[in-house]
Design a protein around this motif. Sequence first.
Motif, PDB file in Angstrom:
ATOM      1  N   ILE A  33       0.887  -1.251   0.072  1.00  0.00           N
ATOM      2  CA  ILE A  33      -0.157  -0.076   0.041  1.00  0.00           C
ATOM      3  C   ILE A  33       0.878   1.294  -0.265  1.00  0.00           C
ATOM      4  N   GLY A  34       2.069   1.334   0.782  1.00  0.00           N
ATOM      5  CA  GLY A  34       2.862   2.442   0.993  1.00  0.00           C
ATOM      6  C   GLY A  34       3.355   2.867  -0.620  1.00  0.00           C
ATOM      7  N   THR A  35       3.688   1.926  -1.305  1.00  0.00           N
ATOM      8  CA  THR A  35       3.962   2.320  -2.644  1.00  0.00           C
ATOM      9  C   THR A  35       3.107   3.210  -3.430  1.00  0.00           C
ATOM     10  N   ALA A  52      12.463   3.241   4.989  1.00  0.00           N
ATOM     11  CA  ALA A  52      12.589   2.014   4.923  1.00  0.00           C
ATOM     12  C   ALA A  52      13.603   1.338   5.345  1.00  0.00           C
ATOM     13  N   ARG A  53      13.326  -0.037   6.036  1.00  0.00           N
ATOM     14  CA  ARG A  53      14.369  -0.669   6.373  1.00  0.00           C
ATOM     15  C   ARG A  53      15.538  -1.159   5.538  1.00  0.00           C
ATOM     16  N   HIS A  54      15.187  -1.433   4.416  1.00  0.00           N
ATOM     17  CA  HIS A  54      16.027  -2.218   3.564  1.00  0.00           C
ATOM     18  C   HIS A  54      16.135  -1.353   2.443  1.00  0.00           C
ATOM     19  N   LEU A  83      11.588   1.279  12.340  1.00  0.00           N
ATOM     20  CA  LEU A  83      10.670   1.797  13.528  1.00  0.00           C
ATOM     21  C   LEU A  83      10.908   1.110  14.966  1.00  0.00           C
ATOM     22  N   THR A  84      11.622  -0.058  14.899  1.00  0.00           N
ATOM     23  CA  THR A  84      12.103  -0.794  16.163  1.00  0.00           C
ATOM     24  C   THR A  84      13.153  -0.215  16.700  1.00  0.00           C
ATOM     25  N   ASP A  85      13.930   0.615  16.193  1.00  0.00           N
ATOM     26  CA  ASP A  85      15.284   1.282  16.575  1.00  0.00           C
ATOM     27  C   ASP A  85      14.999   2.816  16.611  1.00  0.00           C
ATOM     28  N   ASN A 107       2.471   4.205   7.725  1.00  0.00           N
ATOM     29  CA  ASN A 107       1.882   3.162   7.106  1.00  0.00           C
ATOM     30  C   ASN A 107       2.481   2.115   7.236  1.00  0.00           C
ATOM     31  N   ALA A 108       4.046   1.891   7.480  1.00  0.00           N
ATOM     32  CA  ALA A 108       4.498   0.643   7.718  1.00  0.00           C
ATOM     33  C   ALA A 108       3.905  -0.321   8.905  1.00  0.00           C
ATOM     34  N   ALA A 109       3.995  -1.673   8.880  1.00  0.00           N
ATOM     35  CA  ALA A 109       3.595  -2.560   9.734  1.00  0.00           C
ATOM     36  C   ALA A 109       4.153  -3.841   9.577  1.00  0.00           C
ATOM     37  N   MET A 110       4.363  -4.639  10.410  1.00  0.00           N
ATOM     38  CA  MET A 110       4.674  -5.981  10.492  1.00  0.00           C
ATOM     39  C   MET A 110       3.307  -6.804  11.232  1.00  0.00           C
ATOM     40  N   SER A 111       2.968  -7.825  10.415  1.00  0.00           N
ATOM     41  CA  SER A 111       1.689  -8.564  10.912  1.00  0.00           C
ATOM     42  C   SER A 111       1.979  -9.945  11.201  1.00  0.00           C
ATOM     43  N   SER A 156      -4.588   2.149   9.882  1.00  0.00           N
ATOM     44  CA  SER A 156      -4.994   1.020  10.952  1.00  0.00           C
ATOM     45  C   SER A 156      -5.745   0.058  10.192  1.00  0.00           C
ATOM     46  N   SER A 157      -6.633  -0.764  10.756  1.00  0.00           N
ATOM     47  CA  SER A 157      -7.450  -1.865  10.080  1.00  0.00           C
ATOM     48  C   SER A 157      -8.892  -1.799  10.286  1.00  0.00           C
ATOM     49  N   ALA A 158      -9.520  -2.033   9.550  1.00  0.00           N
ATOM     50  CA  ALA A 158     -11.013  -2.058   9.758  1.00  0.00           C
ATOM     51  C   ALA A 158     -11.346  -3.105  10.964  1.00  0.00           C
ATOM     52  N   ARG A 218      -4.548  -7.187  -1.360  1.00  0.00           N
ATOM     53  CA  ARG A 218      -3.400  -8.289  -1.759  1.00  0.00           C
ATOM     54  C   ARG A 218      -1.886  -7.818  -1.751  1.00  0.00           C
ATOM     55  N   THR A 219      -1.308  -8.019  -0.514  1.00  0.00           N
ATOM     56  CA  THR A 219       0.118  -7.547  -0.207  1.00  0.00           C
ATOM     57  C   THR A 219       0.782  -8.490   0.384  1.00  0.00           C
ATOM     58  N   PRO A 220       2.188  -8.475   0.533  1.00  0.00           N
ATOM     59  CA  PRO A 220       3.002  -9.329   1.268  1.00  0.00           C
ATOM     60  C   PRO A 220       2.562  -9.435   2.669  1.00  0.00           C
ATOM     61  N   LEU A 221       1.796  -8.587   3.185  1.00  0.00           N
ATOM     62  CA  LEU A 221       1.412  -8.568   4.667  1.00  0.00           C
ATOM     63  C   LEU A 221       0.990  -9.851   4.954  1.00  0.00           C
ATOM     64  N   HIS A 222       0.241 -10.578   4.091  1.00  0.00           N
ATOM     65  CA  HIS A 222      -0.730 -11.796   4.413  1.00  0.00           C
ATOM     66  C   HIS A 222       0.225 -13.033   4.303  1.00  0.00           C
TER      67      HIS A 222
HETATM   68  N1  LIG Z   1      -3.003  -5.644   3.395  1.00  0.00           N
HETATM   69  C1  LIG Z   1      -4.070  -5.544   3.811  1.00  0.00           C
HETATM   70  O1  LIG Z   1      -5.048  -6.525   3.658  1.00  0.00           O
HETATM   71  C2  LIG Z   1      -4.057  -4.526   5.150  1.00  0.00           C
HETATM   72  C3  LIG Z   1      -5.314  -4.622   5.993  1.00  0.00           C
HETATM   73  C4  LIG Z   1      -5.626  -3.775   6.891  1.00  0.00           C
HETATM   74  C5  LIG Z   1      -4.576  -2.996   6.967  1.00  0.00           C
HETATM   75  N2  LIG Z   1      -3.285  -2.787   6.367  1.00  0.00           N
HETATM   76  C6  LIG Z   1      -2.305  -2.045   6.903  1.00  0.00           C
HETATM   77  O2  LIG Z   1      -2.080  -1.224   5.738  1.00  0.00           O
HETATM   78  C7  LIG Z   1      -0.587  -0.858   5.774  1.00  0.00           C
HETATM   79  C8  LIG Z   1       0.274  -1.106   4.858  1.00  0.00           C
HETATM   80  O3  LIG Z   1       0.437  -2.737   4.694  1.00  0.00           O
HETATM   81  P1  LIG Z   1       0.633  -3.474   3.416  1.00  0.00           P
HETATM   82  O4  LIG Z   1      -0.603  -4.557   3.294  1.00  0.00           O
HETATM   83  O5  LIG Z   1       1.113  -2.819   2.416  1.00  0.00           O
HETATM   84  O6  LIG Z   1       1.931  -4.437   3.902  1.00  0.00           O
HETATM   85  P2  LIG Z   1       3.410  -4.719   3.346  1.00  0.00           P
HETATM   86  O7  LIG Z   1       3.294  -4.880   1.882  1.00  0.00           O
HETATM   87  O8  LIG Z   1       3.876  -5.955   4.365  1.00  0.00           O
HETATM   88  O9  LIG Z   1       4.146  -3.434   3.765  1.00  0.00           O
HETATM   89  C9  LIG Z   1       4.489  -3.174   5.055  1.00  0.00           C
HETATM   90  C10 LIG Z   1       5.808  -2.293   4.960  1.00  0.00           C
HETATM   91  O10 LIG Z   1       6.242  -1.906   6.325  1.00  0.00           O
HETATM   92  C11 LIG Z   1       7.364  -1.901   6.419  1.00  0.00           C
HETATM   93  N3  LIG Z   1       8.087  -2.206   7.622  1.00  0.00           N
HETATM   94  C12 LIG Z   1       8.014  -3.353   8.510  1.00  0.00           C
HETATM   95  N4  LIG Z   1       8.519  -3.288   9.634  1.00  0.00           N
HETATM   96  C13 LIG Z   1       9.215  -1.952   9.756  1.00  0.00           C
HETATM   97  C14 LIG Z   1       9.970  -1.487  10.431  1.00  0.00           C
HETATM   98  N5  LIG Z   1      10.637  -2.087  11.465  1.00  0.00           N
HETATM   99  N6  LIG Z   1      10.558  -0.352  10.277  1.00  0.00           N
HETATM  100  C15 LIG Z   1      10.156   0.219   8.965  1.00  0.00           C
HETATM  101  N7  LIG Z   1       9.363  -0.194   8.046  1.00  0.00           N
HETATM  102  C16 LIG Z   1       9.295  -1.607   8.405  1.00  0.00           C
HETATM  103  C17 LIG Z   1       7.913  -2.944   5.322  1.00  0.00           C
HETATM  104  O11 LIG Z   1       9.287  -2.963   4.992  1.00  0.00           O
HETATM  105  P3  LIG Z   1      10.212  -4.252   4.970  1.00  0.00           P
HETATM  106  O12 LIG Z   1       9.982  -4.521   3.286  1.00  0.00           O
HETATM  107  O13 LIG Z   1      11.481  -3.918   5.530  1.00  0.00           O
HETATM  108  O14 LIG Z   1       9.744  -5.165   5.579  1.00  0.00           O
HETATM  109  C18 LIG Z   1       6.852  -2.937   4.156  1.00  0.00           C
HETATM  110  O15 LIG Z   1       7.343  -1.860   3.249  1.00  0.00           O
HETATM  111  C19 LIG Z   1      -0.069  -1.366   7.400  1.00  0.00           C
HETATM  112  O16 LIG Z   1      -0.358  -0.601   8.307  1.00  0.00           O
HETATM  113  C20 LIG Z   1      -1.256  -2.500   7.335  1.00  0.00           C
HETATM  114  O17 LIG Z   1      -1.450  -3.000   8.911  1.00  0.00           O
HETATM  115  C21 LIG Z   1      -3.166  -3.763   5.621  1.00  0.00           C
END
Ligand SMILES: NC(=O)c1ccc[n+]([C@@H]2O[C@H](COP(=O)([O-])OP(=O)(O)OC[C@H]3O[C@@H](n4cnc5c(N)ncnc54)[C@H](OP(=O)(O)O)[C@@H]3O)[C@@H](O)[C@H]2O)c1
Length: 317
Positions: A33-35, A52-54, A83-85, A107-111, A156-158, A218-222
């Motif tokens: 989503i962030g991109t 970005a971390r990487h 974000l953990t540092d 926007n960043a998150a780990m799940s 956040s999330s719904a 549909r992102t790598p979060l899942h």
């Molecule tokens: N996808 C969904 O269905 C969904 C649903 C509800 C809410 N959301 C929310 O939408 C937002 C975006 O999620 P997404 O689906 O796009 O997830 P994503 O593709 O996994 O992207 C998450 C991003 O967060 C970064 N990140 C993780 N840990 C970090 C850290 N310690 N420091 C800095 N960056 C860090 C990741 O970078 P790395 O590449 O370094 O890991 C990645 O770029 C999140 O807040 C998520 O909770 C998503």
Amino acid sequence: MTTNVQTRLTGPLATTRDLSGHRAVVTGGAGGIGTVTTRALAERGATVYIGARHTERAEVVRHSVLAAHRLPRTRIQVVALDLTDADSIRRFADEVGQAPIQTLVLNAAMSSVPFGRDANGTELQFATNHLGHFALTGGLLPALESSAGARVVTVSSALYPNGKLDLGRLDDPSGYSPGRAYIRSKLANAVFAVELDRRLVTAGGAVRSFGAHPGMARTPLHTTYPSAVTRVVTGMLARTIGRDPEPADIGILAAALSTEVTPDLFWGPIGSRRNPHAIGVPYARPAKDRALGAALWSASETLTGVSFLSGSEPAIR
Ligand SMILES: NC(=O)c1ccc[n+]([C@@H]2O[C@H](COP(=O)([O-])OP(=O)(O)OC[C@H]3O[C@@H](n4cnc5c(N)ncnc54)[C@H](OP(=O)(O)O)[C@@H]3O)[C@@H](O)[C@H]2O)c1
């Protein structure tokens, strides 16, 4: 405009501001989503700083977005952020916060990962998704306050109303569930978005705070769930009801860009999978709980060592 009923925007991005000369920050801007958020802001003229971390991987994303959309090279910049540092957050804020910032997208998150801790012992998803963003907001607040009408958008999330914000158990591994810990962090995001706006209004400045979500995207979060069953089920759900990142981003973009949104509503997508509308709905009770907002703020200051808007807590009645 203040409202307690939902607001549906048919063309929120038709009412966006011209962002020429604006500086914006998107954490986790190099993925998912962030991109999409980064690209949308950059296309409208903002210079976007991706946290970005990487950084090498983020540079690859940056180059492909700039090339695909024919944007000037300086329009997107990559800056290291973990974000953990605490030191990394401070360095990012010092570098990027040197000049006014108009838009900050948290926007960043780990799940849904196995139990882990940050350097202070706090559970890792809460530390990353909430505490890191809390500290970053504090570090960037002077830069936000020095621009007219800046916005902070917390993603956040719904599902946040299903969370339990057990602030006394943030370091407790007993009974840990990866999914519950993720939802707890997303509830913290929603409570933070509302409490931040309260404090910003009380402080009397022009910065406002919005909460938003992408629905299921549909992102790598899942792909990180420790349980294979959860990975399969969620993967199927993402394929059947999930949206691609671009349409899923509509509520987040509305919160960041539209002149028609209000901070008292929670913004996300609704309607068709390919071409949804943005909708703002009233926050659920836990997000509006003033005592919970104050307790989260105080716990966040203690856990991060970062204090801001502390004299601006609204009275709890
Ligand atoms: N996808 C969904 O269905 C969904 C649903 C509800 C809410 N959301 C929310 O939408 C937002 C975006 O999620 P997404 O689906 O796009 O997830 P994503 O593709 O996994 O992207 C998450 C991003 O967060 C970064 N990140 C993780 N840990 C970090 C850290 N310690 N420091 C800095 N960056 C860090 C990741 O970078 P790395 O590449 O370094 O890991 C990645 O770029 C999140 O807040 C998520 O909770 C998503």
